[in-house]
Design a protein around this motif. Sequence first.
Motif, PDB file in Angstrom:
ATOM      1  N   SER A  36      37.873  51.174 105.242  1.00 34.23           N
ATOM      2  CA  SER A  36      38.444  50.562 106.493  1.00 34.23           C
ATOM      3  C   SER A  36      37.916  51.166 107.975  1.00 34.23           C
ATOM      4  N   ALA A  37      37.209  52.224 107.725  1.00 36.22           N
ATOM      5  CA  ALA A  37      36.808  52.990 108.748  1.00 36.22           C
ATOM      6  C   ALA A  37      35.548  52.307 109.471  1.00 36.22           C
ATOM      7  N   GLY A  38      35.008  51.200 108.684  1.00 35.40           N
ATOM      8  CA  GLY A  38      33.798  50.541 109.106  1.00 35.40           C
ATOM      9  C   GLY A  38      32.479  51.273 109.458  1.00 35.40           C
ATOM     10  N   ALA A  39      32.103  50.754 110.294  1.00 36.62           N
ATOM     11  CA  ALA A  39      30.605  51.293 110.708  1.00 36.62           C
ATOM     12  C   ALA A  39      30.717  52.829 111.355  1.00 36.62           C
ATOM     13  N   ALA A  40      31.868  53.255 111.562  1.00 32.46           N
ATOM     14  CA  ALA A  40      31.984  54.681 112.330  1.00 32.46           C
ATOM     15  C   ALA A  40      31.340  55.851 111.334  1.00 32.46           C
ATOM     16  N   ALA A  41      31.494  55.563 110.202  1.00 34.40           N
ATOM     17  CA  ALA A  41      31.045  56.686 109.351  1.00 34.40           C
ATOM     18  C   ALA A  41      29.810  56.464 108.879  1.00 34.40           C
ATOM     19  N   ALA A  42      29.071  55.509 109.263  1.00 28.93           N
ATOM     20  CA  ALA A  42      27.608  55.371 109.009  1.00 28.93           C
ATOM     21  C   ALA A  42      26.653  56.181 110.054  1.00 28.93           C
ATOM     22  N   ALA A  43      27.534  56.723 111.095  1.00 26.01           N
ATOM     23  CA  ALA A  43      26.630  57.298 112.200  1.00 26.01           C
ATOM     24  C   ALA A  43      25.741  58.410 111.574  1.00 26.01           C
ATOM     25  N   THR A  44      25.939  59.140 110.292  1.00 27.11           N
ATOM     26  CA  THR A  44      25.424  60.164 109.832  1.00 27.11           C
ATOM     27  C   THR A  44      25.176  60.025 108.441  1.00 27.11           C
ATOM     28  N   GLY A  45      24.324  60.718 108.094  1.00 23.68           N
ATOM     29  CA  GLY A  45      23.978  60.739 106.561  1.00 23.68           C
ATOM     30  C   GLY A  45      24.614  62.194 105.917  1.00 23.68           C
ATOM     31  N   PRO A  46      24.572  62.441 104.704  1.00 26.63           N
ATOM     32  CA  PRO A  46      24.973  63.607 104.090  1.00 26.63           C
ATOM     33  C   PRO A  46      24.545  64.782 105.042  1.00 26.63           C
ATOM     34  N   ALA A  47      25.443  65.886 105.133  1.00 30.62           N
ATOM     35  CA  ALA A  47      25.018  67.132 105.986  1.00 30.62           C
ATOM     36  C   ALA A  47      25.869  68.171 105.513  1.00 30.62           C
ATOM     37  N   THR A  48      25.520  69.486 105.668  1.00 33.59           N
ATOM     38  CA  THR A  48      26.303  70.537 105.435  1.00 33.59           C
ATOM     39  C   THR A  48      26.013  71.538 106.668  1.00 33.59           C
ATOM     40  N   ILE A  49      27.362  72.294 107.237  1.00 32.66           N
ATOM     41  CA  ILE A  49      27.274  73.105 107.987  1.00 32.66           C
ATOM     42  C   ILE A  49      27.750  74.571 107.325  1.00 32.66           C
TER      43      ILE A  49
END
Length: 274
Positions: free
Chosen positions: A201-214
């Motif tokens: 349901s979050a829609g496109a917001a989550a697509a702003a970045t790919g997998p990442a680790t800090i």
Amino acid sequence: MLVGAQLRKLREDGHITREEAGEAIRASHSKISRLELGRTGFKQRDVADLLTLYGVVDDDERAPLLALAAEANRPGWWHVYGDLVPSWFDAYLGLEQAASLIRGYEVQFVPELLQTEDYARALIRPGCAGAPESEIERRVALRMERQRLLTRREPATLWSVVDEAVLRRPVGGPEVLRAQLRHLTEIAELGHVTLQVMPFSAGAAAAATGPATILRFPEGELPDVVYLEQLTGAIYLEKLADVERYWHVMNRLGIEAEQPVATKDILHRILKDT
């Protein structure tokens, strides 16, 4: 990397160039760069000469860094898996084990530090087509060994946001997925593990970045590092502007994702449907 970061700080505090430092140890400025990035081993004589150049002449001040340099030359526990680990990933293993906080976002699979043996095996086997079963089992063992940082006496803090698709992708089949989901519900109860789900349901917001680790390290010993893995290599981002951008993204994902309590409800619901 820790030794290199401290040497770099001492050099910069003393307003000494890499060329000047290189001359002091009979080497090029490029070797100083490699030393400061932790990409080459340390000779005790070189470290001692650099400390002298940087004005660190008191034995009590020199001893800890010299001891740390000696320790840095010893291979990590994962050295026994060296035939399986590419050089670009070897560096990550060292950073991961040293980190006090690991924060990540995954869009395809359960984070490696949270995988069960069967789930890990189901992911590893297709990428090792033709490899003997013994190699696959060693790769699974390496992944399980990495997870001990969550159960050691002073565990790392893990904060992961995973896309809802991760929890519904039938890796290894329904039974393997169900066991993996049960494992997530259990490990999410640990006080130092935070798990959030990014719902459809979050829609496109989550697509702003790919997998990442800090990765963040104890008491500011090292600057934060962003790790971006690719099929045949990885990118390590250390510039402050890059790291801050990824922290901003991670913070936004943490706000947009379901909070931990709601995430547990989602896990139980998906487990029922699987």
